[in-house]
Design a protein around this motif. Structure first.
Motif, PDB file in Angstrom:
ATOM      1  N   LEU A  13       0.823  -1.219   0.000  1.00 36.90           N
ATOM      2  CA  LEU A  13       0.000   0.000   0.000  1.00 36.90           C
ATOM      3  C   LEU A  13       0.851   1.259   0.000  1.00 36.90           C
ATOM      4  N   VAL A  14       2.012   1.215   0.678  1.00 35.67           N
ATOM      5  CA  VAL A  14       2.860   2.409   0.765  1.00 35.67           C
ATOM      6  C   VAL A  14       3.990   2.391  -0.261  1.00 35.67           C
ATOM      7  N   GLY A  15       3.910   1.493  -1.230  1.00 33.87           N
ATOM      8  CA  GLY A  15       4.875   1.503  -2.330  1.00 33.87           C
ATOM      9  C   GLY A  15       6.201   0.841  -2.033  1.00 33.87           C
ATOM     10  N   LEU A  16       6.238  -0.108  -1.084  1.00 39.92           N
ATOM     11  CA  LEU A  16       7.507  -0.764  -0.732  1.00 39.92           C
ATOM     12  C   LEU A  16       7.505  -2.253  -1.057  1.00 39.92           C
ATOM     13  N   GLU A  17       6.675  -2.640  -1.981  1.00 40.34           N
ATOM     14  CA  GLU A  17       6.686  -4.040  -2.412  1.00 40.34           C
ATOM     15  C   GLU A  17       8.047  -4.352  -3.025  1.00 40.34           C
ATOM     16  N   GLY A  18       8.655  -5.480  -2.598  1.00 40.72           N
ATOM     17  CA  GLY A  18       9.981  -5.850  -3.082  1.00 40.72           C
ATOM     18  C   GLY A  18      11.106  -5.451  -2.143  1.00 40.72           C
ATOM     19  N   TRP A  19      10.779  -4.707  -1.098  1.00 38.89           N
ATOM     20  CA  TRP A  19      11.792  -4.262  -0.138  1.00 38.89           C
ATOM     21  C   TRP A  19      11.662  -5.008   1.197  1.00 38.89           C
ATOM     22  N   GLU A  20      10.899  -6.063   1.231  1.00 38.39           N
ATOM     23  CA  GLU A  20      10.554  -6.725   2.496  1.00 38.39           C
ATOM     24  C   GLU A  20      11.776  -7.239   3.264  1.00 38.39           C
ATOM     25  N   GLU A  21      12.799  -7.709   2.568  1.00 36.17           N
ATOM     26  CA  GLU A  21      13.948  -8.327   3.241  1.00 36.17           C
ATOM     27  C   GLU A  21      15.105  -7.369   3.467  1.00 36.17           C
ATOM     28  N   ARG A  22      14.923  -6.110   3.143  1.00 35.47           N
ATOM     29  CA  ARG A  22      15.965  -5.116   3.424  1.00 35.47           C
ATOM     30  C   ARG A  22      15.887  -4.706   4.900  1.00 35.47           C
ATOM     31  N   TYR A  23      16.918  -3.959   5.338  1.00 34.01           N
ATOM     32  CA  TYR A  23      16.967  -3.444   6.696  1.00 34.01           C
ATOM     33  C   TYR A  23      16.846  -1.919   6.674  1.00 34.01           C
ATOM     34  N   PRO A  24      16.394  -1.320   7.782  1.00 31.34           N
ATOM     35  CA  PRO A  24      16.166   0.133   7.784  1.00 31.34           C
ATOM     36  C   PRO A  24      17.347   0.953   7.304  1.00 31.34           C
ATOM     37  N   GLN A  25      18.573   0.559   7.663  1.00 38.62           N
ATOM     38  CA  GLN A  25      19.737   1.347   7.259  1.00 38.62           C
ATOM     39  C   GLN A  25      19.983   1.325   5.751  1.00 38.62           C
ATOM     40  N   GLN A  26      19.307   0.421   5.054  1.00 32.04           N
ATOM     41  CA  GLN A  26      19.431   0.352   3.599  1.00 32.04           C
ATOM     42  C   GLN A  26      18.400   1.224   2.878  1.00 32.04           C
ATOM     43  N   LEU A  27      17.557   1.917   3.651  1.00 29.99           N
ATOM     44  CA  LEU A  27      16.471   2.709   3.081  1.00 29.99           C
ATOM     45  C   LEU A  27      16.746   4.196   3.250  1.00 29.99           C
ATOM     46  N   SER A  28      16.144   4.989   2.379  1.00 27.14           N
ATOM     47  CA  SER A  28      16.181   6.442   2.525  1.00 27.14           C
ATOM     48  C   SER A  28      15.250   6.858   3.663  1.00 27.14           C
ATOM     49  N   GLY A  29      15.345   8.132   4.080  1.00 27.72           N
ATOM     50  CA  GLY A  29      14.473   8.630   5.136  1.00 27.72           C
ATOM     51  C   GLY A  29      13.009   8.499   4.781  1.00 27.72           C
ATOM     52  N   GLY A  30      12.674   8.833   3.543  1.00 27.10           N
ATOM     53  CA  GLY A  30      11.287   8.726   3.119  1.00 27.10           C
ATOM     54  C   GLY A  30      10.788   7.293   3.133  1.00 27.10           C
ATOM     55  N   MET A  31      11.659   6.354   2.750  1.00 34.76           N
ATOM     56  CA  MET A  31      11.265   4.941   2.741  1.00 34.76           C
ATOM     57  C   MET A  31      11.106   4.427   4.167  1.00 34.76           C
ATOM     58  N   ARG A  32      11.959   4.885   5.078  1.00 33.33           N
ATOM     59  CA  ARG A  32      11.812   4.458   6.474  1.00 33.33           C
ATOM     60  C   ARG A  32      10.489   4.965   7.044  1.00 33.33           C
ATOM     61  N   GLN A  33      10.111   6.189   6.672  1.00 32.22           N
ATOM     62  CA  GLN A  33       8.834   6.698   7.159  1.00 32.22           C
ATOM     63  C   GLN A  33       7.673   5.907   6.569  1.00 32.22           C
ATOM     64  N   ARG A  34       7.830   5.419   5.349  1.00 30.21           N
ATOM     65  CA  ARG A  34       6.797   4.571   4.750  1.00 30.21           C
ATOM     66  C   ARG A  34       6.655   3.258   5.532  1.00 30.21           C
ATOM     67  N   VAL A  35       7.779   2.750   6.026  1.00 28.41           N
ATOM     68  CA  VAL A  35       7.711   1.528   6.836  1.00 28.41           C
ATOM     69  C   VAL A  35       6.941   1.807   8.125  1.00 28.41           C
TER      70      VAL A  35
END
Length: 409
Positions: A149-171
């Motif tokens: 729903l928040v546009g992070l399909e395919g990122w399920e197995e990543r860790y927070p430090q691998q994401l941008s600030g905007g992506m972390r907020q989406r999590v």
């Protein structure tokens, strides 16, 4: 769906807090309370948030908005007053009942993400479900659904430090959505983001709200954000709510000089909508005679008018020339001489989008709702008047000392 109701809520930090509330009720001000060694963070706050509404609490740092939101889910205990989730008084709940309410009814999205660095994106998104005791398969399914729903399909197995600030907020937002609670509390949720990412997250929230219809209470110090997201906005100052209204009401009818000062630099063309400036002038019907239509035009001082059916649905436009010709031709009504309008504007069209329309054809523009019912017309004069209108209350009377920023409470 769930509503939230707040009745006469106070939060005083410091000695003899209950006595300080009584002093406030008798008319004491903030200076009186500070002189006693206490701080009145929230003073006599009352409001209702309807099910499915996005309610924004807006104020500068130190206005009390963060304290207020933490009393809504029991993270802070009010000094006085009540908070109801539907008809349940959470201020009377036991600790166990409060925890259950947070797990099942009311989720919170924090400003600084609050993600576990050692957990994957999927595990972070499903954390609330894990605390609730859901099965592994349910956690994985609902967390993956929320991430999609928040546009992070395919990122399920990543860790927070691998994401941008905007992506972390989406999590963080996905974690709240995965819990399937009716109420979302969002405390400065986008404030730590870069401007571009912030706008993207605001758009994402608007899109999600259109699909899910959550009851959202959103805290911000950004007025443009408040006016973009909020169905209604509560303006706070020094612990008190000084005005509650739609963005248009606050822009056009500020409650006092403080609010007027706040909104004086807002781009009105982005906030005001076509419905807000539309003139609900009388219309003709297809069965009106040419003489009746011409008489209506004369009363309006216009050379054209819009025609609607008995349910006020827009049928078309009639010019004075067409009405005169229909009269000469002996027609009994105007139904056959109407011009079809292919592109009336919707009620929620931002005012800024009307300028290009009127620059090519400076005539009144019909405004319709979702059922194509005519709400009124926007004229070039009304458009420029709304753009240039100043707040009715002079912002010069606002006290600079009370508008400065301080540490939020």
């Amino acid at each position: 769906m769930t509503s939230v109701r707040v009745e006469r809520l106070y939060k005083v930090f410091g000695p003899q807090s209950a006595e300080q509330v009584r002093r406030l009720e008798r008319g004491a001000d903030q200076e009186d309370i500070r002189a006693a060694g206490a701080t009145a963070a929230v003073v006599d706050a009352s409001f209702t948030v309807s099910a499915g509404e996005t309610f924004v609490v807006m104020g500068l740092s130190g206005s009390g908005k963060s304290t207020l939101i933490r009393m809504l889910n029991g993270l802070l205990t009010p000094t006085s007053g009540q908070v109801f989730v539907d008809d349940e008084d959470i201020t009377a709940m036991s600790g166990k009942a409060l925890r259950a309410m947070r797990q099942n009814t009311m989720s919170m999205v924090f400003q600084h993400f609050a993600l576990f660095p050692h957990r994957t994106v999927l595990d972070n998104a499903g954390y609330a479900l894990q605390i609730r005791g859901a099965s592994k398969s349910e956690i994985a399914e609902k967390a993956a659904e929320a991430l999609s729903l928040v546009g992070l399909e395919g990122w399920e197995e990543r860790y927070p430090q691998q994401l941008s600030g905007g992506m972390r907020q989406r999590v963080g937002l996905a974690r709240a959505l995965a819990a399937h609670t009716d109420v979302l509390l969002m405390d400065e949720a986008f404030s730590a983001l870069d401007p571009l990412i912030k706008r993207e997250m605001q758009d994402q929230l608007l899109n999600l709200q259109a699909k899910l219809g959550k009851t959202i209470i959103f805290i911000t110090h950004d007025l443009n954000e408040a006016m973009k997201l909020g169905d209604r906005i509560a303006m706070m100052r020094a612990g008190r709510i000084v005005q509650i209204g739609t963005a248009e009401q606050i822009l056009n009818e500020p409650a006092d000089a403080y609010v007027a000062k706040f909104v004086q630099d807002v781009d009105r063309s982005r906030v005001l909508t076509a419905a807000a400036i539309a003139d609900p002038r009388p219309t003709a019907t297809a069965g009106s005679s040419p003489d009746e239509a011409l008489a209506l035009m004369r009363r309006q001082g216009a050379d054209r008018l819009f025609v609607a059916d008995g349910d006020q649905r827009l049928l078309g436009e009639l010019t004075a020339a067409a009405a005169e010709q229909a009269r000469r031709d002996g027609r009994g009504d105007i139904g056959s001489v109407l011009t079809t309008i292919a592109d009336p504007v919707s009620a929620d069209t931002p005012m800024k989008n009307l300028f290009s329309r009127m620059s090519t054809r400076a005539v009144p523009v019909p405004v319709v709702d979702e059922q194509q019912r005519l709400l009124g017309v926007v004229t070039p004069a009304a458009l420029f008047e709304a753009l240039s209108r100043e707040a009715q209350i002079s912002a010069a009377d606002a006290e600079p000392a009370e508008i400065k920023e301080a540490s939020d409470v």
